[in-house]
Design a protein around this motif. Sequence first.
Motif, mmCIF file in Angstrom:
data_model
loop_
_atom_site.group_PDB
_atom_site.id
_atom_site.type_symbol
_atom_site.label_atom_id
_atom_site.label_comp_id
_atom_site.label_asym_id
_atom_site.label_seq_id
_atom_site.Cartn_x
_atom_site.Cartn_y
_atom_site.Cartn_z
ATOM 1 N N TYR A 123 8.170 33.267 -18.748
ATOM 2 C CA TYR A 123 8.224 34.266 -17.690
ATOM 3 C C TYR A 123 8.129 33.584 -16.331
ATOM 4 C CZ TYR A 123 6.842 37.478 -21.442
ATOM 5 O OH TYR A 123 6.764 38.209 -22.609
ATOM 6 N N CYS A 124 8.885 34.068 -15.377
ATOM 7 C CA CYS A 124 8.713 33.610 -14.008
ATOM 8 C C CYS A 124 7.911 34.654 -13.238
ATOM 9 C CB CYS A 124 10.055 33.365 -13.317
ATOM 10 S SG CYS A 124 11.127 34.792 -13.216
ATOM 11 N N LYS A 125 7.241 34.184 -12.210
ATOM 12 C CA LYS A 125 6.472 35.076 -11.330
ATOM 13 C C LYS A 125 6.604 34.596 -9.896
ATOM 14 C CE LYS A 125 1.847 35.101 -11.364
ATOM 15 N NZ LYS A 125 1.283 34.993 -10.003
ATOM 16 N N PHE A 126 6.850 35.514 -9.002
ATOM 17 C CA PHE A 126 6.884 35.215 -7.574
ATOM 18 C C PHE A 126 5.664 35.865 -6.930
ATOM 19 C CE2 PHE A 126 11.774 34.699 -6.864
ATOM 20 C CZ PHE A 126 11.794 33.716 -7.835
ATOM 21 N N ASP A 127 4.945 35.085 -6.155
ATOM 22 C CA ASP A 127 3.772 35.576 -5.432
ATOM 23 C C ASP A 127 4.169 35.759 -3.969
ATOM 24 O OD1 ASP A 127 1.926 32.954 -7.118
ATOM 25 O OD2 ASP A 127 2.568 34.905 -7.870
ATOM 26 N N THR A 128 4.126 37.000 -3.488
ATOM 27 C CA THR A 128 4.532 37.229 -2.111
ATOM 28 C C THR A 128 3.315 37.494 -1.235
ATOM 29 O OG1 THR A 128 4.809 39.637 -2.256
ATOM 30 C CG2 THR A 128 6.666 38.277 -2.954
ATOM 31 N N ARG A 129 3.505 37.262 0.026
ATOM 32 C CA ARG A 129 2.399 37.366 0.958
ATOM 33 C C ARG A 129 2.016 38.814 1.229
ATOM 34 N NH1 ARG A 129 3.612 33.565 5.765
ATOM 35 N NH2 ARG A 129 4.012 32.330 3.904
ATOM 36 N N TRP A 130 2.985 39.724 1.211
ATOM 37 C CA TRP A 130 2.709 41.091 1.666
ATOM 38 C C TRP A 130 2.922 42.165 0.613
ATOM 39 C CZ3 TRP A 130 0.250 39.944 5.751
ATOM 40 C CH2 TRP A 130 0.678 38.931 6.616
ATOM 41 N N THR A 131 3.701 41.892 -0.428
ATOM 42 C CA THR A 131 4.054 42.958 -1.367
ATOM 43 C C THR A 131 3.642 42.657 -2.804
ATOM 44 O OG1 THR A 131 6.286 42.040 -1.577
ATOM 45 C CG2 THR A 131 5.967 43.803 0.036
ATOM 46 N N GLY A 132 2.748 41.699 -2.996
ATOM 47 C CA GLY A 132 2.219 41.451 -4.327
ATOM 48 C C GLY A 132 3.084 40.534 -5.169
ATOM 49 N N ASP A 133 2.851 40.573 -6.455
ATOM 50 C CA ASP A 133 3.513 39.680 -7.405
ATOM 51 C C ASP A 133 4.626 40.393 -8.147
ATOM 52 O OD1 ASP A 133 0.328 38.205 -8.443
ATOM 53 O OD2 ASP A 133 1.531 37.939 -6.622
ATOM 54 N N TYR A 134 5.650 39.628 -8.486
ATOM 55 C CA TYR A 134 6.768 40.137 -9.277
ATOM 56 C C TYR A 134 6.948 39.249 -10.495
ATOM 57 C CZ TYR A 134 7.909 42.683 -4.993
ATOM 58 O OH TYR A 134 7.860 43.491 -3.890
ATOM 59 N N TRP A 135 7.212 39.906 -11.646
ATOM 60 C CA TRP A 135 7.408 39.182 -12.905
ATOM 61 C C TRP A 135 8.827 39.366 -13.410
ATOM 62 C CZ3 TRP A 135 3.902 36.206 -15.666
ATOM 63 C CH2 TRP A 135 2.572 36.249 -15.236
ATOM 64 N N GLY A 136 9.339 38.328 -14.068
ATOM 65 C CA GLY A 136 10.590 38.438 -14.788
ATOM 66 C C GLY A 136 10.367 39.094 -16.141
ATOM 67 N N GLN A 137 11.466 39.356 -16.831
ATOM 68 C CA GLN A 137 11.394 40.070 -18.107
ATOM 69 C C GLN A 137 11.108 39.134 -19.279
ATOM 70 O OE1 GLN A 137 14.153 39.067 -16.723
ATOM 71 N NE2 GLN A 137 15.454 38.262 -18.365
ATOM 72 N N GLY A 138 11.234 37.850 -19.052
ATOM 73 C CA GLY A 138 10.967 36.874 -20.108
ATOM 74 C C GLY A 138 12.247 36.389 -20.772
#
Length: 116
Positions: free
Chosen positions: A94-109
């Motif tokens: 899984y990938c995850k992006f950590d953003t400064r203002w809108t939280g974290d986003y995950w890929g579907q795997g």
Amino acid sequence: QVQLVESGGGLVQPGGSLRLSCAASGSIFSIDAMDWYRQAPGKERELVATITSGGSANYADSVKGRFTISRDNAKNTVYLQMNSLKPEDTAVYYCKFDTRWTGDYWGQGTQVTVSS
């Protein structure tokens, strides 16, 4: 709406290589770290590699020297080059992006299977 789309998983023999990609679609801003996690059957999800916005990378001990994380900020994309793969690397990644203002986003795997 932001989505992370992963690609590059599959079946590979021990000792082989794969390159995973994860690209963001939609409007996403101020991405700090980009991460790769994995989860094997019956195990907890674990952090494999992370890379800061400045390009500093860190790895789990189990993948050091074999995996390389990189990012293309212009394309909002993170990569994971996996070499010398072992059966114990088999997992959903899984990938995850950590953003400064809108939280974290995950890929579907994406499934990675290392087997002869």
